[in-house]
Write a protein that holds these residues in place. Structure first.
Motif, mmCIF file in Angstrom:
data_model
loop_
_atom_site.group_PDB
_atom_site.id
_atom_site.type_symbol
_atom_site.label_atom_id
_atom_site.label_comp_id
_atom_site.label_asym_id
_atom_site.label_seq_id
_atom_site.Cartn_x
_atom_site.Cartn_y
_atom_site.Cartn_z
ATOM 1 N N VAL A 7 -12.154 5.863 39.353
ATOM 2 C CA VAL A 7 -11.845 5.499 40.732
ATOM 3 C C VAL A 7 -10.423 4.948 40.808
ATOM 4 N N VAL A 8 -9.628 5.524 41.687
ATOM 5 C CA VAL A 8 -8.262 5.077 41.948
ATOM 6 C C VAL A 8 -8.171 4.743 43.435
ATOM 7 N N THR A 9 -7.806 3.501 43.744
ATOM 8 C CA THR A 9 -7.703 3.061 45.137
ATOM 9 C C THR A 9 -6.245 2.801 45.488
ATOM 10 N N ILE A 10 -5.794 3.444 46.547
ATOM 11 C CA ILE A 10 -4.416 3.284 47.014
ATOM 12 C C ILE A 10 -4.436 2.818 48.458
ATOM 13 N N ILE A 11 -3.599 1.838 48.742
ATOM 14 C CA ILE A 11 -3.433 1.319 50.102
ATOM 15 C C ILE A 11 -2.083 1.798 50.624
ATOM 16 N N ALA A 12 -2.085 2.330 51.825
ATOM 17 C CA ALA A 12 -0.841 2.668 52.518
ATOM 18 C C ALA A 12 -0.752 1.730 53.721
ATOM 19 N N LYS A 13 0.135 0.764 53.643
ATOM 20 C CA LYS A 13 0.270 -0.208 54.730
ATOM 21 C C LYS A 13 1.453 0.188 55.610
ATOM 22 N N TYR A 14 1.166 0.462 56.853
ATOM 23 C CA TYR A 14 2.185 0.838 57.826
ATOM 24 C C TYR A 14 2.624 -0.431 58.547
ATOM 25 N N VAL A 15 3.857 -0.842 58.298
ATOM 26 C CA VAL A 15 4.397 -2.067 58.893
ATOM 27 C C VAL A 15 5.178 -1.659 60.139
ATOM 28 N N TYR A 16 4.837 -2.253 61.246
ATOM 29 C CA TYR A 16 5.449 -1.867 62.512
ATOM 30 C C TYR A 16 5.856 -3.105 63.296
ATOM 31 N N ASN B 77 7.385 0.588 66.731
ATOM 32 C CA ASN B 77 8.378 1.164 65.826
ATOM 33 C C ASN B 77 7.885 0.972 64.404
ATOM 34 N N LEU B 78 7.811 2.074 63.664
ATOM 35 C CA LEU B 78 7.438 2.004 62.253
ATOM 36 C C LEU B 78 8.654 1.538 61.474
ATOM 37 N N ILE B 79 8.506 0.433 60.740
ATOM 38 C CA ILE B 79 9.611 -0.147 59.979
ATOM 39 C C ILE B 79 9.577 0.358 58.545
ATOM 40 N N LYS B 80 8.383 0.338 57.935
ATOM 41 C CA LYS B 80 8.242 0.790 56.548
ATOM 42 C C LYS B 80 6.792 1.092 56.251
ATOM 43 N N ILE B 81 6.594 1.794 55.152
ATOM 44 C CA ILE B 81 5.263 2.027 54.603
ATOM 45 C C ILE B 81 5.272 1.438 53.201
ATOM 46 N N ILE B 82 4.286 0.613 52.919
ATOM 47 C CA ILE B 82 4.144 0.021 51.589
ATOM 48 C C ILE B 82 2.960 0.706 50.927
ATOM 49 N N MET B 83 3.239 1.405 49.835
ATOM 50 C CA MET B 83 2.199 2.079 49.068
ATOM 51 C C MET B 83 1.836 1.188 47.884
ATOM 52 N N SER B 84 0.549 0.960 47.683
ATOM 53 C CA SER B 84 0.122 0.083 46.600
ATOM 54 C C SER B 84 -1.131 0.641 45.936
ATOM 55 N N CYS B 85 -1.126 0.654 44.619
ATOM 56 C CA CYS B 85 -2.273 1.104 43.836
ATOM 57 C C CYS B 85 -3.019 -0.131 43.328
ATOM 58 N N ILE B 86 -4.209 -0.364 43.854
ATOM 59 C CA ILE B 86 -5.013 -1.518 43.449
ATOM 60 C C ILE B 86 -5.555 -1.252 42.043
#
Length: 182
Positions: free
Chosen positions: A101-110, A119-128
């Motif tokens: 199991v691989v869990t990835i979070i894509a956080k859209y910061v607006y 307005n989308l400022i950034k996307i933070i990709m993180s692998c838990i």
């Protein structure tokens, strides 16, 4: 809503990537689930779990306990030890095949616009980290990647926790990536 847009964008991007899929149905409390092969160099079956978050703030993402296989340990704001088990398994068995199991979070910061849009400022990709890596990433309440989540036990809400990007990145920089929009 930003959360709905984030889910759609993530799903469309992953479908365009053409990941080497495996025909297996996966279950879980995430926005996107897909059985794939990862070549390391030999094919490894992976249960890819991706969740889109649309929250303000850059330092963390709120996750549900069903989105991690780790045992959550940290000191809360009162200095008390929080000790909760993640409800996602480290592996899944489907048709006699074991999937990591691989869990990835894509956080859209607006940010909010004056016209009511975003307005989308950034996307933070993180692998838990997978629960099998417990001793590396959260062996004790003092050495942790977690922070208090947005939930209220007074209102009967399920326990949630925040994944702290800075703490995780300090332990393994490759687990957090920032896509900034200028």
């Amino acid at each position: 809503m930003p959360g709905d847009i984030a889910q759609d964008v993530m799903r469309e991007a992953l479908e365009e990537m053409g990941l080497p899929g495996i025909r297996e149905r996966l279950y879980g409390k995430v926005d996107y689930k897909k059985a794939i092969y990862v070549f390391l160099p030999h094919p490894q079956p992976v249960a890819l779990m991706l969740d889109a978050k649309a929250e303000k703030g850059n330092s963390s993402a709120t996750i549900q306990m069903s989105q991690t296989s780790m045992h959550i340990r940290f000191l809360d704001n009162r200095g008390e030890i929080v000790n909760e088990h993640g409800r996602l398994s480290s592996t899944m068995i489907r048709n006699n095949r074991e999937f990591q199991v691989v869990t990835i979070i894509a956080k859209y910061v607006y940010e909010d616009r004056s016209d009511g849009g975003y307005n989308l400022i950034k996307i933070i990709m993180s692998c838990i980290p997978n629960g099998k890596l417990q001793e590396r990433y959260n062996p004790s309440p003092d050495l942790t990647i977690w922070a208090a989540g947005r939930h209220s036990s007074k209102h009967g809400e399920d326990f949630r926790v925040r994944l702290n990007f800075n703490k995780l990145q300090a332990m393994a920089s490759w687990r957090v990536r920032y896509l900034e929009f200028v």
